[in-house]
Motif scaffolding. Structure first.
Motif, PDB file in Angstrom:
ATOM      1  N   MET A   1       0.819  -1.192   0.000  1.00 36.97           N
ATOM      2  CA  MET A   1       0.000   0.000   0.000  1.00 36.97           C
ATOM      3  C   MET A   1       0.865   1.259   0.000  1.00 36.97           C
ATOM      4  SD  MET A   1      -3.174   0.910  -0.030  1.00 36.97           S
ATOM      5  CE  MET A   1      -4.597   1.129   0.944  1.00 36.97           C
ATOM      6  N   THR A   2       1.863   1.313   0.880  1.00 39.14           N
ATOM      7  CA  THR A   2       2.743   2.486   0.935  1.00 39.14           C
ATOM      8  C   THR A   2       3.500   2.659  -0.370  1.00 39.14           C
ATOM      9  OG1 THR A   2       2.955   2.309   3.328  1.00 39.14           O
ATOM     10  CG2 THR A   2       4.643   3.564   2.192  1.00 39.14           C
ATOM     11  N   ALA A   3       3.939   1.549  -0.948  1.00 42.60           N
ATOM     12  CA  ALA A   3       4.668   1.627  -2.217  1.00 42.60           C
ATOM     13  C   ALA A   3       3.814   2.256  -3.311  1.00 42.60           C
ATOM     14  CB  ALA A   3       5.143   0.240  -2.639  1.00 42.60           C
ATOM     15  N   HIS A   4       2.531   1.954  -3.316  1.00 45.69           N
ATOM     16  CA  HIS A   4       1.624   2.538  -4.308  1.00 45.69           C
ATOM     17  C   HIS A   4       1.471   4.044  -4.082  1.00 45.69           C
ATOM     18  CE1 HIS A   4       0.469  -1.301  -5.970  1.00 45.69           C
ATOM     19  NE2 HIS A   4       0.207  -1.749  -4.747  1.00 45.69           N
ATOM     20  N   ARG A   5       1.398   4.445  -2.822  1.00 51.07           N
ATOM     21  CA  ARG A   5       1.276   5.862  -2.508  1.00 51.07           C
ATOM     22  C   ARG A   5       2.540   6.623  -2.904  1.00 51.07           C
ATOM     23  NH1 ARG A   5      -1.378   5.028   3.420  1.00 51.07           N
ATOM     24  NH2 ARG A   5      -3.435   4.440   2.681  1.00 51.07           N
TER      25      ARG A   5
ATOM     26  N   ARG B   1       4.624   5.779  -5.250  1.00 48.34           N
ATOM     27  CA  ARG B   1       4.652   5.845  -6.716  1.00 48.34           C
ATOM     28  C   ARG B   1       3.694   6.922  -7.238  1.00 48.34           C
ATOM     29  NH1 ARG B   1       6.894   6.911 -10.729  1.00 48.34           N
ATOM     30  NH2 ARG B   1       5.995   6.255 -12.683  1.00 48.34           N
ATOM     31  N   ALA B   2       2.528   7.015  -6.621  1.00 42.71           N
ATOM     32  CA  ALA B   2       1.571   8.054  -7.022  1.00 42.71           C
ATOM     33  C   ALA B   2       2.146   9.439  -6.741  1.00 42.71           C
ATOM     34  CB  ALA B   2       0.246   7.863  -6.297  1.00 42.71           C
TER      35      ALA B   2
ATOM     36  N   GLU C   1       5.307  10.186  -6.639  1.00 39.52           N
ATOM     37  CA  GLU C   1       6.365  10.355  -7.632  1.00 39.52           C
ATOM     38  C   GLU C   1       5.794  10.928  -8.926  1.00 39.52           C
ATOM     39  OE1 GLU C   1       8.218   6.639  -9.063  1.00 39.52           O
ATOM     40  OE2 GLU C   1       9.860   7.208  -7.737  1.00 39.52           O
ATOM     41  N   GLU C   2       4.700  10.358  -9.386  1.00 38.50           N
ATOM     42  CA  GLU C   2       4.080  10.832 -10.625  1.00 38.50           C
ATOM     43  C   GLU C   2       3.615  12.285 -10.503  1.00 38.50           C
ATOM     44  OE1 GLU C   2       1.068   8.136 -11.949  1.00 38.50           O
ATOM     45  OE2 GLU C   2       2.423   6.421 -11.812  1.00 38.50           O
TER      46      GLU C   2
ATOM     47  N   VAL D   1      -2.485  11.510  -2.281  1.00 37.85           N
ATOM     48  CA  VAL D   1      -2.127  10.090  -2.399  1.00 37.85           C
ATOM     49  C   VAL D   1      -2.445   9.287  -1.150  1.00 37.85           C
ATOM     50  CG1 VAL D   1      -0.383  10.582  -4.158  1.00 37.85           C
ATOM     51  CG2 VAL D   1       0.303  10.382  -1.752  1.00 37.85           C
TER      52      VAL D   1
END
Length: 65
Positions: A1-5, A7-8, A10-11, A27
């Motif tokens: 979950m944290t990794a997705h946040r 990455r978001a 980052e974008e 995010v």
């Protein structure tokens, strides 16, 4: 979950000029400090340092809101 946040975030850092506080909220982090902590752990640099790598982009998208 944290990794997705992360990455978001980052974008958004790459493509917008939103403040880090706003990105954290967008995010799903509780606050900017939490984003900074997780981002630095995952990427080895702060969100601001990461954004500077894209500073040469002449026209970042502005997000209304």
């Amino acid at each position: 979950m944290t990794a997705h946040r992360v990455r978001a975030a980052e974008e958004l850092l790459e493509r917008t000029d939103l403040a880090v506080d706003r990105i954290a909220a967008e995010v799903g982090f509780v606050n900017a400090a939490t984003l900074r902590l997780h981002f630095a752990r995952a990427r080895g640099v702060s969100p601001q340092q990461y954004r500077r790598t894209f500073a040469l982009d002449p026209e970042p998208q502005r997000v209304a809101g």
